[in-house]
Structures are given as structure tokens and as C-alpha cells.
Motif scaffolding. Structure first.
Motif, short mmCIF file in Angstrom:
data_model
loop_
_atom_site.label_atom_id
_atom_site.label_comp_id
_atom_site.label_asym_id
_atom_site.label_seq_id
_atom_site.Cartn_x
_atom_site.Cartn_y
_atom_site.Cartn_z
N LYS A 289 -2.80 -4.89 -10.43
CA LYS A 289 -3.67 -4.85 -11.48
C LYS A 289 -2.06 -4.88 -12.80
O LYS A 289 -1.92 -5.66 -13.52
N LYS B 285 -6.60 4.28 -2.71
CA LYS B 285 -7.07 2.54 -2.92
C LYS B 285 -7.44 2.48 -4.83
O LYS B 285 -6.70 0.97 -4.55
N THR C 113 -3.32 -11.63 -3.40
CA THR C 113 -3.34 -10.91 -5.12
C THR C 113 -3.17 -11.44 -6.51
O THR C 113 -3.07 -11.75 -7.26
N THR D 132 -3.61 2.14 -5.04
CA THR D 132 -3.75 0.26 -4.61
C THR D 132 -3.84 -1.00 -5.88
O THR D 132 -3.13 -1.50 -5.96
N ARG D 133 -5.21 -0.68 -6.02
CA ARG D 133 -5.25 -1.53 -6.95
C ARG D 133 -4.98 -1.23 -8.51
O ARG D 133 -5.51 -2.62 -9.66
N GLN D 134 -4.76 -0.28 -8.90
CA GLN D 134 -3.63 0.31 -9.87
C GLN D 134 -2.70 -0.45 -9.70
O GLN D 134 -2.31 -1.47 -11.43
N LYS E 169 0.74 -1.43 -0.21
CA LYS E 169 -0.05 -0.01 0.28
C LYS E 169 0.96 1.36 -0.46
O LYS E 169 0.21 2.03 0.62
#
Length: 238
Positions: free
Chosen positions: A90, A82, A112, A85-87, A62
Motif C-alpha cells: 500500500k 501478512k 500489485t 506485507t499488505r502495508q 515478503k
């Protein structure tokens, strides 16, 4: 610069970087390319190159989120943080391998990803020397930037200085906040005891001259400076 202009300029620079990096990689034809999570991290998997690609992450999963939230408050910024972090997750899945520093980091990434391995930071110095801990001075080492949070250290040091005026704080490093920190030092009237030393090629000698190491960072991964300071026998304050 306005916010729109800032992003336009940054996007243009990123495109130049992307083009030149792709040209260089295709010219040199390396077997492996390693990203240290700079700007190239986001576009390296999409380049027309044939080498293996690896990402080496110094911080926890993070770190982008933490960076945003250390500078901005509010619901909108938490939402943006957030998304970053998802990017990150991915994009990381597109790499052949992602290398992290600690077993805790590995545990978080394994939720993940299936392409992550863990390697500890190596200790850079092999020495039998340790500080005699006799000098009335502290040391801190790091870039003069927001994550290192030296402005809070200056504030804290002003309290220490009032109680122990014969002690000194030595900061080794350089960066974009140098002038800002100099002004902060003057504001707190600690110019004689809080010293920005700049750069050195022999930081090992500086560890030996001091009696404790101080780290004020807002966040860190697996800090090399703590390992270095400990190897020279310095007490650690973080």
C-alpha cells in the motif's frame, strides 16, 4: 521494557525522526529523495516536500513477512506478518518509483504495482586477483544480526571443527548480537577456530586470504557478499 512501553518509545523516536527529516529535506531542497526501506519508508510519501521520492528494496517483496516468521511461530504471527506485507505494498504505491534487484522480484511486484523497475546490484570490485585457495580458512561477511543466522553457523562449525580442527572460520562484521555470539562460541568450545574479526575497510584483501565463502542467512535479497566472494574466485557455500 514492557511491550507497551517499547512501542511508546519507538513511536516517539519515529516522530522525532519524521520531524527532523522533513526539516532537512525542506532546507536542502533536493530533486530526489531515496528511501532504502528504513523507518522513513512508511512516512516519506506523507511529508510536505516537493521532491520525487524513490524506494530501493534490497530484499524480496515478503521481506517483512519473512523477518517476522523467522523469529515468531503461530497463527497470530502469520496473520500479523501478512498484514505487514499488505502495508508495504500500500505504501509503495505512493512512491514515484520502486527499484528492485532481480527480475523475479519485478515479476512479483508487477502483480500489485505499476511503478516498479529492476536494476541489478553492481559488482564493487574489478580485479584480476583470485584467492590461491591454499589457506585452511573460510570467510563470512555480514552484520552480526538475526537475519544472518550466525548462531546456526557456530553450531554447524562445531561439527566441522571436530572433524577438521586445523581449519578456521573468520567472520567480518559487527552488530547487536556480538556478545550473544561470543557466548555461543564459548558454549560450543570453538574460540580458537571461530573468530569474530570485526570491521575492515579492505574486505577485498580478506577474501584473498581465504579458501571458501560461507553464508548462513535466514533470508537474503541479491547478496553483495556472494558477488564479491565469487569475483575473488572463492567457492560459495550457502
Amino acid at each position: 521494557l514492557s511491550l507497551l512501553k517499547f512501542y511508546q518509545v519507538r513511536r516517539k523516536k519515529n516522530e522525532i525522526y519524521r520531524k527532523r527529516l522533513e526539516e532537512l529535506i525542506r532546507k536542502e531542497s533536493p530533486d530526489v529523495c531515496i528511501s532504502l526501506f528504513g523507518k522513513e519508508f512508511d512516512f516519506l510519501p506523507s511529508l510536505n516536500i516537493s521532491c520525487k521520492i524513490i524506494a530501493e528494496l534490497h530484499f524480496n517483496k515478503k521481506f517483512r513477512e519473512n523477518s517476522y516468521l523467522s523469529l515468531h511461530k503461530g497463527v497470530l504471527w502469520r496473520f500479523i506478518a501478512k498484514i505487514r506485507t499488505r502495508q508495504l505494498v500500500k505504501t509503495s504505491r505512493k512512491y514515484d518509483k520502486v527499484i528492485v534487484l532481480t527480475k523475479e522480484d519485478l515479476c512479483q511486484w508487477n502483480k500489485t504495482n505499476n511503478n516498479v523497475i529492476q536494476i541489478y546490484n553492481p559488482l564493487p570490485y574489478q580485479t584480476q586477483q583470485t584467492s590461491e585457495l591454499t589457506n585452511k580458512s573460510f570467510i563470512s561477511v555480514g552484520r552480526l544480526s538475526s537475519p544472518k543466522n550466525y548462531e546456526s553457523l557456530i553450531s554447524a562449525w562445531s561439527i566441522v571443527h571436530n572433524m577438521y580442527p586445523d581449519w578456521q572460520m573468520n567472520i567480518w562484521g559487527d552488530g547487536e548480537l556480538k556478545d550473544f555470539l561470543k557466548n555461543k562460541i564459548r558454549t560450543y568450545n570453538v574460540e580458537d577456530s571461530f573468530i569474530l574479526r570485526g570491521k575492515t575497510d579492505r574486505i577485498d584483501k580478506e577474501y584473498l586470504k581465504n579458501s571458501a565463502f560461507v553464508m548462513s542467512s535466514r533470508y537474503e535479497g541479491f547478496p553483495m557478499v556472494l558477488l564479491e566472494a565469487a569475483s575473488f574466485g572463492l567457492p560459495l557455500i550457502s
